[in-house]
Motif scaffolding. Structure first.
Motif, PDB file in Angstrom:
ATOM      1  N   ALA A  81       2.105  35.995  69.152  1.00 30.34           N
ATOM      2  CA  ALA A  81       2.026  34.884  68.670  1.00 30.34           C
ATOM      3  C   ALA A  81       2.641  35.110  67.323  1.00 30.34           C
ATOM      4  O   ALA A  81       3.438  34.356  66.477  1.00 30.34           O
ATOM      5  N   VAL A  83      -2.624  27.083  72.060  1.00 27.22           N
ATOM      6  CA  VAL A  83      -1.889  27.120  73.420  1.00 27.22           C
ATOM      7  C   VAL A  83      -2.101  25.840  74.049  1.00 27.22           C
ATOM      8  O   VAL A  83      -1.392  25.006  74.531  1.00 27.22           O
ATOM      9  N   SER A 138      -5.611  33.929  76.695  1.00 30.54           N
ATOM     10  CA  SER A 138      -5.417  34.182  75.162  1.00 30.54           C
ATOM     11  C   SER A 138      -6.419  35.135  74.902  1.00 30.54           C
ATOM     12  O   SER A 138      -7.536  35.235  75.300  1.00 30.54           O
ATOM     13  N   ILE A 158       4.709  30.345  71.202  1.00 30.18           N
ATOM     14  CA  ILE A 158       3.762  29.963  72.275  1.00 30.18           C
ATOM     15  C   ILE A 158       4.606  28.950  73.133  1.00 30.18           C
ATOM     16  O   ILE A 158       4.769  28.974  74.542  1.00 30.18           O
ATOM     17  N   VAL A 171      -1.369  35.415  75.950  1.00 27.41           N
ATOM     18  CA  VAL A 171      -0.862  35.297  74.555  1.00 27.41           C
ATOM     19  C   VAL A 171      -1.720  36.180  73.409  1.00 27.41           C
ATOM     20  O   VAL A 171      -2.834  35.930  73.637  1.00 27.41           O
TER      21      VAL A 171
END
Length: 381
Positions: free
Chosen positions: A106, A40, A31, A227, A80
């Motif tokens: 996201a 997450v 991330s 996610i 992400v």
């Protein structure tokens, strides 16, 4: 006896090997920063191993990736990012890592907020989306459907309320446009990579959209669904777990929104005026009818001019703003100067772009939002 001991040893060895295999099977997720990493973890739970590029109390605006970051991405199964040009350094990092795996943006599908007034000291709650905050204070039954009528992902939220076993990955298998990797490469903001090759300061510019969308709980519900879809794409076997975890967390977010709205409602709107180092709370301002003023724009990489600071000080005196706030990621010397020149007290520290360590008050997204509201309400009462 010897035979029994041998059997027991074999069983223990087998259990140990099984545990090791399970540990190895965790999905490796990168991330971009700590707030996303927490989301997450909430959706993935025991199935994921999350690594944040920008850690606790870190400033993503001025982050400089290292070769080790590229190596971590190269080994990841899922990346992400926030999107909205928040991580201007990410495209080059993805390229350096030669990463071809699944990417989740996201913020795809959130209700975006214009950045045109960022850093100018203008009142954020006068944005055209002000009505969202009003609805949140006056309708405790606000549901996902209302939000989703304006969101191309509307079916996710509706299904979550009516069927806990909603198939998140159904769309992924039937809609070629759901591929986040494809969206990432074709997003209208992809020119950052090109800009960074020609301008070393490109990562300070967020374009026309305020990227700090996580300060809206409504938006974070969209983050969570995106996610979950990404995790299902990588690990379809655990689809039901990701669905249920997302549904449970969204219910926590809904409850938090009601709690925070009730707290802020105890402060008259005319008194809800907050000074922060940089313009990171526009979405919070929109949802909760709070006025945020800042000497800096939406990036900590920008610099406040003397004229901007003078204008802000004049406005603080005119509006009788009695509290200013520090941030966990910002250089707070300017806030201290403003406090000294206006006699406005320092009301505490807000967490804007990063979580705190676990032993501090903003170790998770839920705790961060609660802490920020507690701090604001306490200072303004």
């Amino acid at each position: 006896m010897l035979k029994n001991n041998l059997k027991a040893s074999i069983i223990l060895l087998g259990l140990g090997a099984s545990s090791a295999v399970m540990a190895e099977q965790k999905i490796a997720v990168i991330s971009s920063f700590s707030i996303l990493g927490d989301l997450v973890s909430e959706v993935g739970k025991e199935h994921v191993k999350v690594t944040n590029l920008v850690g606790i109390d870190g400033d993503s605006h001025v982050f400089s990736p290292t070769p080790q970051d590229a190596k971590a991405i190269a080994k990841a199964q899922l990346v992400v990012i926030n999107g909205l040009q928040f991580e201007g350094w990410m495209p080059r990092l993805i390229e350096a890592a030669n990463y071809r795996g699944v990417q989740v943006v996201a913020a795809n599908g959130i209700d975006e907020l214009s950045n045109k007034e960022g850093g100018s000291g203008h009142e954020q709650h006068h944005d055209e989306h002000e009505s969202h905050g009003h609805e949140q204070h006056n309708d405790k039954h606000e549901d996902h459907d209302h939000e989703q009528h304006n969101d191309k992902h509307e079916d996710h939220d509706h299904e979550q309320h009516n069927d806990k076993h909603e198939d998140y990955d159904h769309e992924q298998h039937n809609d070629k446009h759901e591929d986040h990797d494809h969206e990432q490469h074709n997003d209208k903001h992809e020119d950052h990579d090109h800009e960074q090759h020609n301008d070393e300061h490109a990562h300070h510019d967020h374009g026309d959209i305020d990227p700090h969308a996580w300060h809206s709980i409504k938006n974070v519900k969209v983050y969570v669904r995106n996610i979950a879809k990404g995790l299902i794409q990588v690990d379809p076997e655990n689809r039901l777990d990701y669905q249920q975890n997302a549904t449970d967390y969204i219910q926590e977010l809904d409850q938090l929104a009601l709690t925070l709205g009730a707290q802020l409602a105890t402060i008259p709107e005319a008194q809800r005026k907050v000074i922060t180092p940089h313009d990171a709370f526009g979405y919070f301002a929109r949802d909760f009818n709070v006025t945020f003023l800042s000497p800096q724009g939406t990036s900590t990489g920008s610099e406040a001019s003397a004229a901007d600071v003078a204008k802000l000080i004049k406005q603080i005196r005119h509006d009788n703003v009695n509290a200013v706030f520090m941030e966990n990621i910002a250089d707070n010397r300017l806030i201290e100067q403003i406090s000294h020149e206006t006699d406005a007290k320092v009301g505490g520290k807000l967490y804007s772009d990063a979580l705190s360590s676990a032993d501090q008050p903003a170790g998770t997204y839920l705790k961060m939002m609660q802490h920020n509201v507690d701090t604001i309400v306490s200072a303004l009462k």
